[in-house]
Structures are given as structure tokens and as C-alpha cells.
Design a protein around this motif. Sequence first.
Motif, short mmCIF file in Angstrom:
data_model
loop_
_atom_site.label_atom_id
_atom_site.label_comp_id
_atom_site.label_asym_id
_atom_site.label_seq_id
_atom_site.Cartn_x
_atom_site.Cartn_y
_atom_site.Cartn_z
N ARG A 84 38.09 18.45 32.30
CA ARG A 84 38.79 16.96 32.12
C ARG A 84 37.76 16.07 32.43
O ARG A 84 37.68 14.94 32.09
N GLU A 85 37.00 16.32 33.51
CA GLU A 85 36.01 15.34 34.05
C GLU A 85 34.78 15.07 32.81
O GLU A 85 34.25 13.97 32.73
N ILE A 86 34.48 16.39 32.27
CA ILE A 86 33.49 16.16 31.30
C ILE A 86 34.14 14.96 29.90
O ILE A 86 33.14 14.44 29.43
N ASP A 106 42.08 25.46 39.10
CA ASP A 106 42.33 24.11 38.80
C ASP A 106 41.02 23.33 38.92
O ASP A 106 40.98 22.36 38.29
N LEU A 107 39.84 23.88 39.71
CA LEU A 107 38.81 23.21 39.78
C LEU A 107 38.08 23.14 38.36
O LEU A 107 37.09 22.10 38.11
N ILE A 108 38.14 24.41 37.64
CA ILE A 108 37.63 24.52 36.34
C ILE A 108 38.26 23.73 35.44
O ILE A 108 37.49 23.08 34.67
N GLN A 109 39.55 23.72 35.66
CA GLN A 109 40.13 22.49 34.74
C GLN A 109 39.71 21.32 35.19
O GLN A 109 39.67 20.46 33.74
N GLY A 110 39.66 21.00 36.12
CA GLY A 110 39.24 19.56 36.60
C GLY A 110 38.07 19.13 36.17
O GLY A 110 37.61 18.22 35.52
N CYS A 141 42.55 20.56 28.76
CA CYS A 141 43.20 19.42 28.48
C CYS A 141 44.79 19.68 28.21
O CYS A 141 45.50 18.86 28.55
N PHE A 142 44.97 20.66 27.56
CA PHE A 142 46.14 20.82 26.78
C PHE A 142 47.00 22.20 26.87
O PHE A 142 48.16 22.39 26.88
N PHE A 143 46.23 23.48 27.02
CA PHE A 143 46.80 24.74 26.72
C PHE A 143 46.78 25.59 27.99
O PHE A 143 47.17 26.67 27.81
N THR A 144 46.40 25.19 29.14
CA THR A 144 46.47 25.91 30.26
C THR A 144 47.71 26.36 30.82
O THR A 144 48.97 25.61 30.79
N GLY A 145 48.19 27.47 30.83
CA GLY A 145 49.37 28.04 31.17
C GLY A 145 50.60 28.59 29.90
O GLY A 145 51.39 28.92 29.98
N MET A 146 49.74 28.56 28.72
CA MET A 146 50.34 28.62 27.52
C MET A 146 50.00 30.03 26.80
O MET A 146 48.91 30.56 27.14
#
Length: 775
Positions: free
Chosen positions: A499-501, A492-496, A446-451
Amino acid sequence: MASSSEDDRKDDVYLSSGGEDIRRTFTDHLYCSLKDHQFDVFMYGDEYDDKLEESNGAIPEHLIQAIERSKVAVVVISRGYLESLWCLEELVKIMECRKTLGQLFFPIFYDVDPFDVRIQSGSFAQAFQKYEQKINEEKVHLWRKALREAALSLSDGLNLRKTDGHEGNFIRNVISQITGKLSIITSLEVPTNLVGIDSRVRDISKHLDVGGSNDIRTIGILGMCGLGKTTVAKAIFNKHHHNFDGASFLQNVREKKLIDLQEQLLSDILKAAYIGVSCIDEGTKEIEQRLGNRRVLVVIDDLDSVEQIDALDIKPDSFGLGSRIIMTSRNKHLLKILNVDKICPLPAMSEREALELLSWHAFRKNDPDEEYVELSRKAVGYCGGLPLALEVLGFYLRTKSTIEWETVLDKWNRSQPYREIHKRLEISYDGLTDDDVKAIFLDISCFFTGMNKDHVMTVLDGCQFYPEIGIRELQDQCLVTVDKEGNLMMHDLIQGMGREIVHAESPYNPGKRSRLWHNEDITDVLTKQSGTEDIEGLTLDMQESDECSFSSELFRNMQSLRLLKLNNIKLTGSYHNLSKELRWLCWHGFPLEVIPKDFDQPNLVAIDLSYSKLIRVWEDSDLLLEKLKLLNLSHSPNLAKTPDFSRLPNLEEVILNDCESLSEVHSSIGNLERLTLVNLEGCKNLKDLPLNFFNSKSIETLILNSRSRFENLAEGLGKSCQKTADGTPIRQILCLTWPVPSPDKGGGGGRQVVDSRHSMITSNPYENESRTKSR
């Protein structure tokens, strides 16, 4: 005993019954034993005796068909074998099928010497002499040739004379060898249109080295859910299984009982109906005793626990020399625990491969229709090289119009992929160790991807989530990766899926979700004042031109808020309304010239106020941030001086790059015992640093550049870079593109070491987002 001539199925074994001397004894016992071991067996019985005598050796058409449809032909050669012309005709046909159809041939020599059979001496010579006087010479030649070839196949058969003479044990050995043949010839079903599989099979096969090395080798195929591990493993199994004495593909082991897996392994390799185990310990013992000398290929698919391997007794000495064990798993750590010889990470599909796979499912051909090319490329971009998503989406879009494609893809982009994909991906999430690891996963998605990983770990450590263990587990489970710059990345799908959870926590009331990241949801919560204690994290990102303002009163009920990220937002009212649970405050474009006195956040571990309007950091007060470790005030053009660092006693990194008005660094910076990094790149009005800064025993990295205008820096650095008697530096100060003046010549030169750690949580509010999209 014969199976119906109308039966079109493929039999396992065609049993040529041998001479009259053993057809009702040994051959009958062998037939019954094969049936007991659940083989489909064809053997003609007594009802054929009359036909046999009338046929003058010619076998009927339906028996020829029975030979052709059998996987293995077993021929029992005895002293009375040549008394039957029918047996000889069968043998000719069997040897023909062996060459033309690749049929497996298994000769059994019952109380005869294979050498006599091969040179056709003794009783065999007498029988052929008799036939040559009565029967066509060409036919007899075919019989002789077939019998000679059968005898030359001794390595594939069994000789009773080479045993202790006990027929029961001999038949058991025959069954064992036949099962070794039959257990490897059934290929697994794989999709007809495989894309990108051949190259992956070749790469992994190099490590298997089938037929090369005679050691026992284990290979791990690693990858996230939906990446095609099972399909690749099946293709490898189909390619190599014929090179082994036995093979077993144990699919979806995570979903099966251990005792069932044991029985499947034993059954696949031994084909023994009587083998049944009553408990796991018994099964483990059976595997060790019965498979220990067999050269086998075993594939264990979707492995997720050590217990599964222990129950199956999968270890180097469990099987015979030359065996190969392949394990597919989402858990890298598990494969390391099992000490596999080679871990083969499965790559995502390239754009070309992904487009081809999507086309097969959507258009049933290699390439999309012309009017669908751009839409197909867009779909491929959303799927991120994940075969599962490409297959599901391609199948769903089949026969749909371009307008329907656009609608579906727009929905995919705005919300989340279809439930079928999420259901598969959630398997990895559900299998995480505990709630802390799940919380870390949701925070990252939700917040930290790419950091930056280290900075994220600092924040999560402040949340008491034990991130070193948690992030390692997420990496092992292929849910998170770390790129070469040290940033946390997520498919992207794992991130999605993550977020869906969160979305599913409260589908219709975002104020009751644990994490909020959609601007629409957040503005809805703030305008309706529907925020609750359920909210742990929130990120609201507005453009600078929007001039968005909210009252801090709207955050009063969010007292569980740990993570807060605001871009170009104004908050009016008292900062006392913000949760005291905050660990991370990232507020790009902070609108005030000074942090107010009511900013009381004792639990903060990271503050990022990049691009702020700060002139000074905060009003003179007793404010103490004991837990703060990361401070980023970069790109604040009006900031004139740093804060008093004595109020930040545990600070580890301070980022002040491109603070063009900065002219003074507070002398307390030299007293920070944990400070390791200082970034002053682009601070063109800063002329010097406090002398006690150079006495710091903790500083590892100082980042400057040629725009800096230091007057006394050379002297300070000269003192700090003194060496001990053995020539080693007291500590290391790394400088980025900064020409250090030489003390004796006053010129340029000196050290220029590029430091790769200078990226703070984010130096540019849009840098991480653009990086994520580009990837």
C-alpha cells in the motif's frame, strides 16, 4: 621474521622453527609460503640466536604470549629438533595451550619417523639420555610427554617420508591442510541477545545431520524479508563450522558480482592469495578442481537466481563427501529448481518471543518496564512477529516516554511503518518478474487479502494478468500465503509495504494513484471530483447507518477502473458513467430493488451483491454478461426469483444462500454448461428445482440444509445419482447438512458431505476483515 612483541592482535599461526638443520631452509620456505597465503605468522628469527643460547631453554614472556594468542601452532619436528632446549620448552607450552585454550596443533614431521618420535628411540633416545644427566628430571619428563603427545597427533599433521620427497609439493599440501583448519575457526558476528534462535537452529540442524551422514546435503532456509534468515544461518554456521575441513559464508549474494563470490569462496576455504580468477568460467573450473575433494560447509545467503548457483558450481559433486550447503532465500520455486534436499520454512516469532526481542531493543532486558507492558504488546501486534520490524521499532522507541510510545504506535496504525522497514521489504517486490505480477501483488495488498484464492484468480484472470503464474510466484517469494480455508493471506507489514508503494505514486493527490482503499482519500477524491484514469481499483466501506450517497457522475473520469467495492453506498444518476473496464463489482448493501437497464458491463467476471435490497435481479432487457463467472446474491432477503441464466452463459458459481424469499430458480440454470457450484443453503421458501438442473453434466456441488422445503428433490437426486456399470457415479453432488429422504421409505438419512468450497468472494461483508485482524 618475528612480529612485534607489542602487537596485541591474534596471529593465525605460531611457527616453531624446528632444529638448526632446517630453520633457514624448509621452515623458512614454509614461513614465506604462509605469508604469501595471507596468514599472520609469528616465528622468531636470527635475532633470537644469542638469547636462545643464554636462556638455557627458558623462553621469554613475550614469546609465551605469542603462543597463547595464536590460533594454530605449527611445529616442525626434524632430526635436529632436540638440539634446541628452546624448541622443547615451546612444545610444552603449545601442548598446554592445546588443552587449556583449545588451540589447534599441527605437527610436521620432516625426514623423521613419527613412530621413533613417539617411542623416543634412536637419536631421540640419545638426546634425552644426555639431558637427563644435566637437567632437572621433572623438566625432562615434561619434554618427553609433550613430544609423545605431538607424535600421537600424527592424524592432524604431515609426514614428508610418506610423500614423493618433493618439498615444494609437500609445503603446498601443508598449506592446504592449515588453510582447512584456519578457514573454519572464525565465528561470524551475531547479535548478543538472540531470541528464539536456538529452537530454529536445532530444527534445521536435524536435517543437516552434521557428523551423521557422509552424503552431500543441501538445505534451503525459506522466509520473507526481515524474518531473520541470515541470523539463523549465521548461528548454524557458528555451531557447525568446526566439524568441516573448510567453510565459507557468502552473505548478500544478490548484491555482489558473481566473480567476487567465486573468489571469496575459494579464498575462504583455500586461503590462497595467488588464486584470482579473470572470468566466471575460470572461477567455476577452479571451484570444481580445487574444492571437489574437501568436506566443506558453505552458506549462500539471500539467493535469488540460478545463475549465482551455476557460477559458484554449487551441486552435489562440487565438494567432498560429508559437505553441507545451506541456502537462504525468499524464493521457494528457486529452491525447488535447485533440488535442495530439504526446504525449511522459517516461522514468524511467537508473541512471547516477539515481546522479548522488542524489550531487548527498547529496554535492554528480557521484559518491558511495568508501565510499558500493554504498549509493548500493542507494538508486537503491529509488527506481526517480524524480527526486522521489532528491532527497528524497539530501537526507535528506546528512552521514549509512554506518551511518545502512544503517539508513535497511533501513527504506525493510521499510516505505514517506517521507511527503513519498507526499504528492506521492497527488495522482494522489486525482484518480481514483470509488471503483471507486481499488479497482482498490489491488487491483493489493497483489496483481496483474506479472500478466496480461486475467486480472486478468476477476477485477475479477467484482468488478463495470468494469475496462476503470478500468485505462484508471490507464494514462492513468501509475499503471499494460502491458509487452510483456501484464502489469500499476507503479512500485515507486507500488505503495508504494498500500500505504501501505491501511496508513493502520488503522495499528495490520491486521485492520481492506481488504487484507493482509505475512506478519507476516496471521499476527498469524490467530493473534489479529482478522480482520473490512473485509478484502477477503489473500495469504499461505510456503515449502514451512514446512508452515504454519491453521484455516478463522479466516476466518469475513472475509465481505467477494474475493481470496485462499495459497502452501503448509494449511487445516483446513470450507471453508464461507470467504467466499462470493470472486472469485479462487489457492492454489499446494493440499494435498488432491481439492477437498472443502463447497467452495461460487458467485461465483468464477478458480481457480489450480498445483503442487497433486490427483489428481482434486473429489468427485462437484452443485457448479456458473457464473461461473468461468479454471481453472489446471498443474504438478499427480498429476492424472489433468480435471473434468466441464459444471459450468463459462462457462469461457474452462483451463491444464493440465505435468500429467504427465493421461491423460483429459472429453468435456464440447467442449460449452463460450465456451472459447477450452486449454494441454496437457507433458502427456506424454495420448494423445488427445475428438472433439467439434475441433467447438468457440469454441476459438482449443490449446497442445501435442513431448512430447505423441497418437494420433488428426492426424485431428481435419485435420477442424478445413477451409477454406471462399474459402480462409479456419473457425477458428484455434495450436500451440506441435508438429510436426503429415502425414496423407498420416505425417511431421513442419506448422504451428508460437508463441502469446503462454499465461501464466495465474501458471504459476509465483515467476515474477511475480522479474519485478517484476528490473524
